[in-house]
Design a protein around this motif. Structure first.
Motif, PDB file in Angstrom:
ATOM      1  N   THR A  41      16.908  64.142 -65.016  1.00  0.00           N
ATOM      2  CA  THR A  41      17.805  64.175 -63.855  1.00  0.00           C
ATOM      3  C   THR A  41      18.588  65.476 -63.792  1.00  0.00           C
ATOM      4  N   SER A  42      18.537  66.157 -62.633  1.00  0.00           N
ATOM      5  CA  SER A  42      19.326  67.383 -62.500  1.00  0.00           C
ATOM      6  C   SER A  42      20.458  67.135 -61.510  1.00  0.00           C
ATOM      7  N   PHE A  43      21.603  67.733 -61.748  1.00  0.00           N
ATOM      8  CA  PHE A  43      22.750  67.582 -60.852  1.00  0.00           C
ATOM      9  C   PHE A  43      23.087  68.955 -60.273  1.00  0.00           C
ATOM     10  N   GLU A  44      22.528  69.268 -59.107  1.00  0.00           N
ATOM     11  CA  GLU A  44      22.744  70.591 -58.508  1.00  0.00           C
ATOM     12  C   GLU A  44      23.544  70.430 -57.232  1.00  0.00           C
ATOM     13  N   ASN A  45      24.669  71.136 -57.171  1.00  0.00           N
ATOM     14  CA  ASN A  45      25.529  71.002 -56.003  1.00  0.00           C
ATOM     15  C   ASN A  45      24.822  71.415 -54.703  1.00  0.00           C
TER      16      ASN A  45
END
Ligand code: ADP
Ligand code: G6P
Length: 483
Positions: free
Chosen positions: A107-111
């Protein structure tokens, strides 16, 4: 006259361009195949993305694409290449999909992707608002559109909005890691009814609403912004008759009417009267447990060598989301595993795994369903899994065995399948042996019970129950609006 508006990211038809010609095929995936039957039954408008970026279209192709979409009672939301990268591949498939399937390490959390997700959900809202009239019922689908119910509700508070999630809703411990958890919950709570495939997903959602938004819940109702929102589980069914009848017709095919695939499948069976076939069908997705399945099959062939030359694993993997690195890695791993196992066990007259990496037409899907003695459906996590139900529906002679992962939503309704933990190779191998050796009368007893259930709770019934529950919330909306 009021109508139903179905909204999902993917339309039921997939459009590809070849030179300046358009090529149309049905979309793959449980949402599209299930909702297609509902859409074809009634007077609905389906809003979604065509699968093409705006930059791919020109003056010649755009009108053709729009005409095809209109012909199917659909309307499209135009997405740019940037939207496709950040909203579709990015936030939907590198953040929400892995997170909701418990793949935290993927899982990536990219704004930047989150910003795009909000923008594209707003684009969907604009198209819905252009098409919606008073009295229409709006049904939003799946994880790509979690903010859409709220965006519509803000502009049209008296419209009745349903939302259905086709994938698992994770437990609080997983969901709390998500940076935009409150916004996403509030987005979903724009709906009047929120549906999940199983009671567990429903329970997880209620727990997140209580613990993260501090909302009051009363059994399966949430009070939010002076509204009561109903949360419920509706396990999705299939179009039973479509699969059953197709299989029955298929069994009448003469030799000349048989497809090339069917002839090949028959060859394996004629090679020895003890030959058996095991089926595996999925989109090529890491949630489906494909490497584990292949390794369990390898372990099975080693542990029970008497089955070498006798069984064959027929594996259909449909290409999916191939711009996401994890899917590319999975493709490589699958190719290598199939190659290694075929290299290790093959003889001049026998290959243990037959592997197709492509999408096949419906008739070929029926060829596979009807020819295989055992279906091995072993996802590591799956919201529902319609393939399991379709396999059972096509068993017109009530023979065949379903080996099914406990981690599939479908397992909750298919207790007569042989349920396994896909991470336990020993158990999978033993169960596979049990499936291949199951007496016919036991096969029949198990399949017939599952068929009865599938016949009763079809996809039409599922949609009807959802609409009935949604309509009952309409009375609540009317009371609140008239106050
Ligand atoms: P998911 O929604 O995760 O893809 P499901 O098992 O719920 O998993 O749904 C897959 C759906 O895609 C099934 O309805 C199945 O019939 C359909 N499908 C699978 N392979 C193909 C194919 N090659 N062509 C068309 N539809 C397919
Ligand atoms: C699953 C999802 C659907 C999605 C489908 C195919 O069924 O729940 O929302 O449409 O997979 O994936 P794709 O990314 O090709 O739309």
């Amino acid at each position: 006259m009021s109508k139903t508006i179905i909204i999902s990211n993917r339309l039921p038809l997939q459009i590809k361009l070849e030179e300046n010609e358009i090529n149309v095929s049905p979309s793959v995936g449980g949402l599209a195949t299930g909702m297609k039957s509902v859409h074809e039954e009634g007077e609905s408008l389906w809003i979604g993305w065509s699968g093409l970026a705006e930059e791919d279209l020109n003056e010649e192709t755009k009108p053709k694409v729009l005409a095809e979409i209109q012909k199917n009672h659909c309307a499209t939301v135009p997405l740019t290449e940037n939207d496709v990268d950040h909203f579709y591949y990015g936030f939907s498939n590198k953040t929400l999909w892995p997170l909701f399937h418990y793949f935290l390490e993927y899982t990536s959390f990219e704004n930047e992707n989150w910003e795009s997700y909000k923008r594209v959900n707003q684009k969907f809202a604009d198209v819905v608002l252009e098409n919606a009239e008073d009295g229409d019922t709006i049904w939003v689908h799946d994880y790509q559109l979690l903010l859409l119910p709220q965006y519509i509700k803000q502009k049209k508070p008296d419209t009745s909005i349903g939302f259905f999630l086709h994938i698992p809703f994770p437990s609080y411990e997983v969901f709390r890691t998500f940076p935009w958890r409150e916004e996403v919950l509030e987005g979903m709570l724009g709906a009047d009814l929120i549906g999940f495939h199983t009671y567990d997903y429903e329970r997880h959602f209620l727990s997140c609403a209580r613990r993260l938004l501090h909302l009051d819940t009363n059994f399966n109702e949430i009070s939010y912004n002076d509204r009561i929102i109903k949360i419920d589980s509706f396990p999705m069914g299939i179009d039973f008759d479509k699969f059953y009848n197709a299989a029955r017709e298929h069994s009448k095919n003469s030799e000349t009417e048989k497809s090339d695939i069917q002839k090949k499948l028959d060859d394996h069976l004629y090679a020895s009267n003890e030959a058996q076939m095991i089926l595996s069908i999925d989109r090529l997705d890491y949630t489906k447990g494909i490497p584990n399945r292949i390794k369990s099959f390898e372990y099975f062939l080693e542990k029970y060598p008497e089955y070498q030359q006798k069984v064959r694993l027929i594996m259909l993997a449909v290409p999916s989301r191939s711009n996401v690195p994890q899917y590319q890695l999975l493709k490589r791993e699958t190719d290598e595993l199939v190659g290694r196992i075929n290299g290790k066990f093959s003889t001049v007259s026998w290959t243990p795994i037959w592997y197709f990496y492509r999408s096949l037409p419906f008739d070929n899907l029926i060829d596979l369903y009807t020819s295989c003695d055992v279906a091995m459906i072993t996802p590591v996590r799956d919201g529902m899994n319609l393939v399991a139900k379709e396999y059972v529906a096509t068993r017109v002679n009530q023979d065949g065995v379903l080996v099914l992962s406990e981690m599939a939503g479908a397992a909750k309704e298919m207790n007569e399948a042989l349920l396994i933990n896909p991470n336990n190779f020993e158990d999978v191998a033993k169960t596979l042996k049990m499936a291949l050796e199951m007496p016919k009368d036991e096969q029949k007893a198990r399949i017939s019970v599952m068929q009865e259930r599938l016949k009763r709770y079809t996809v039409e019934k599922w949609a009807q129950e959802f609409f009935t529950a949604l309509n009952s919330t309409k009375d609540v909306i009317n009371t609140l609006v008239s106050k």
